[in-house]
Design an enzyme around this catalytic site. Structure first.
Site, PDB file in Angstrom:
ATOM      1  CD1 TRP A 118      -1.787  -1.960  -2.394  1.00 29.61           C
ATOM      2  CD2 TRP A 118      -1.017  -0.931  -0.557  1.00 29.61           C
ATOM      3  NE1 TRP A 118      -2.830  -1.307  -1.790  1.00 29.61           N
ATOM      4  CE2 TRP A 118      -2.401  -0.672  -0.678  1.00 29.61           C
ATOM      5  CE3 TRP A 118      -0.314  -0.392   0.519  1.00 29.61           C
ATOM      6  CZ2 TRP A 118      -3.093   0.117   0.243  1.00 29.61           C
ATOM      7  CZ3 TRP A 118      -0.988   0.389   1.439  1.00 29.61           C
ATOM      8  CH2 TRP A 118      -2.364   0.634   1.293  1.00 29.61           C
ATOM      9  CG  ASP A 184       1.937  -7.002   0.268  1.00 33.14           C
ATOM     10  OD1 ASP A 184       1.117  -7.624   0.951  1.00 33.14           O
ATOM     11  OD2 ASP A 184       1.901  -5.755   0.140  1.00 33.14           O
ATOM     12  CE  LYS A 208      -6.299  -5.266   2.574  1.00 30.79           C
ATOM     13  NZ  LYS A 208      -6.806  -3.912   2.405  1.00 30.79           N
TER      14      LYS A 208
END
Lengths: 371, 371
Positions: A118, A184, A208
């Protein structure tokens, strides 16, 4: 084959075993059962209005209330002050934030910590807008730890990924500097207490701990909104969204509502402090088993292990078939690791009950006893 | 006051009157009842899997099937060939497409038809990337018609908005030229038969005839994918999304699924040919009343009237209170016009049954008889 496992499990777990699917999916992932139930009702009839939540205008009083409460509650859960921070529910996932952060704030150079896939995706997009200085990377060790890093000058911003779902690592210490810190938090938002006021911009894809796929939470320090690059297109521009209270265009109505239901659940549960206790108990239970069971090996080094996503492999692939068959019989699903690590990944988000982790540990332990 | 209205309504409409809310919302808007019901079930338990649709991985077989069917069915409904066109379900609404079209394809200059608010928003974003030539505009007439236009040279692309929800106009004749034609069909996709192969790129925010807010359908000619501007960021890049079969990042799972349910419903209904018949009947019914009832006046000129959104005003505001009170008693909701036109806007999307339009017409007619 699995009958002897069952006989070893306690009654409570046996009941779970026969009734429930234990979903360890990395995302989109488990949410509390009551959230699914309330969301299901709203799709048929929102708040006894006779209308589905899906057919009401986003400009209606009913939805404006949902959006306002969701934005306020996200700040409240993080103990952030609405005078200094703005909360937005946008679209496009973290992948769009990789781009938006750079579009809005890259003037010349930004700094990044590379802790895996990511981070690398965020770095790739930022490079289209300016220079990228990578302060640390654990790439050579297949991202099994959080690299050391220091900041010796100022940048337009510093970007990091608090939790890496693929490699199962998590940052515990965040840098302090005069450079704005962007994080993030897609896979660990609302999972643990931090001093969130250290961050200038936090973003998280919902799928999530926040809600269903389709919404992205962005929390931005108001002072940053004065510093947005000129000619940033409307949909990319944080100020445009902030000025319109996150309603510049039609928001992802359902995803925002389910996120609100989930945040209400979290508040009722005791907020982040309480959920962190639960999360640490679940992670400790699983990591203890990984450490004592000679059949398994953890991927991430101990100090940087994620309390959300535990990554581990079998030391001997001969046991793969037995283990996976036992998992299947125990209704444990979505435990496969990402191809970058292989093996297994147990995602233990907020809504996962400790009994599901207990069951997984029992199965791992039983595999050992069978050998 | 409303009792005399009821006595004039036929029995069938009376039953509707007492049981149902007639939702004329411009968007997010009405979808078929069975779609809401099936969507509600999936939120609790998708396809008897024991898991909510919201907690399954977008990489799971179950969701990949949903995405593939949704992409295929969108092309099938438009009679487009999968060899020549690619269908994508993205995020960010039409507002993101205003930006993406320019990001990917503006080299020097693009042409636009200005038919109202949505065209103007598209023009604004495109200007950040190159020159904009406005071939026609009806702004001076408060966008009450589709302006004449011709194209005397080639452009990077020509952009138009097929239906304007705010002003209630709709394009019937689309230009033919060597310039690629891009069309924002957010508010009339799947509502009428056109030769869709005339278009090089079609996009539509889901929240009218397609599904719930949170998904955006993009249909792009494959030949265009070779012509994308270099350095277009990943999330803005049509080719990146096409190469990953619309799964470059986590898609808006729920919105895609509900869109699929709705497209299945449309196919079962007889597809676009059949739904267009229904839509024209509904629109004819309402416009006939607007034309014969001396209390009301249509906003759009007759030849450019939208079959999706009818805009009209009262000739005398003294009747406003009575009319709105009668609407309320009839359970007719969300009929208020956009502030740019005022008065009323009846959005009659695919899922609206003709009986709801009949009821509205009865109320308008009853208002006249009361005066």
């Amino acid at each position: 084959m699995f009958n002897n496992v069952i006989s070893n499990l306690n009654i409570e777990i046996c009941i779970l075993y026969f009734m429930k699917i234990h979903n360890f999916c990395a995302g989109p992932s488990i949410l509390p059962k009551e959230v699914f139930e309330d969301a299901s009702i709203a799709v048929k009839d929102y708040n006894n209005s006779g209308l589905s939540l899906l057919e009401i205008s986003h400009r209606s009083h009913a939805f404006v209330e949902i959006m306002d409460e969701a934005r306020d509650l996200s700040l409240e859960l993080l103990s952030l002050d609405g005078q200094n921070y703005t909360s937005l529910f946008l679209q496009g996932g973290a992948s769009t934030q990789f781009l938006m952060t750079a579009y809005n704030f890259m003037k010349n150079e930004a700094a990044f910590l590379n802790t895996g896939t990511w981070s690398e995706k965020a770095i790739k997009e930022a490079r289209l807008f300016g220079n990228v200085d990578i302060l640390g990377s654990s790439k050579d060790d297949n991202f099994n730890h959080i690299p050391d890093y220091k900041m010796s000058k100022e940048y337009d911003y510093f970007h990091c990924t608090s939790n890496n779902t693929i490699f199962g690592t998590q940052i515990n210490n965040f840098i302090k500097s005069n450079t704005p810190v962007f994080c993030d938090m897609s896979s660990d938002i609302f999972s643990r207490k931090l001093d969130f006021s250290k961050f200038d911009l936090i973003y998280a894809g919902a799928q999530k701990n926040l809600g269903p796929a389709g919404a992205t939470l962005v929390i931005i320090k108001n002072s940053l909104l004065k510093n947005i690059n000129e000619n940033t297109p409307s949909m990319m521009n944080y100020k445009v969204h902030a000025d319109k209270s996150s309603m510049f265009n039609t928001p992802p109505v359902f995803s925002v509502y389910v996120s609100l239901l989930n945040m209400r659940w979290l508040k009722k549960m005791g907020g982040i402090t309480k959920i962190e206790e639960n999360n640490r108990k679940k992670a400790d239970l699983l990591y203890s088993e990984i450490d004592i069971n000679p059949l398994f090996k953890g991927h991430a080094i101990e100090k940087d292990r994620s309390i959300m996503n535990a990554t581990f492999t079998l030391n001997n692939d001969d046991f793969k078939e037995s283990f996976e068959s036992m998992l299947k019989e125990a209704n444990i699903v979505a435990l496969s690791g990402h191809r970058s690590v292989g093996g297994y990944r147990a995602s233990m988000y907020n809504a996962m009950e400790i009994d599901s982790v207990k069951l997984l540990v029992e199965v791992m332990s039983e595999l050992e006893s069978k050998i």
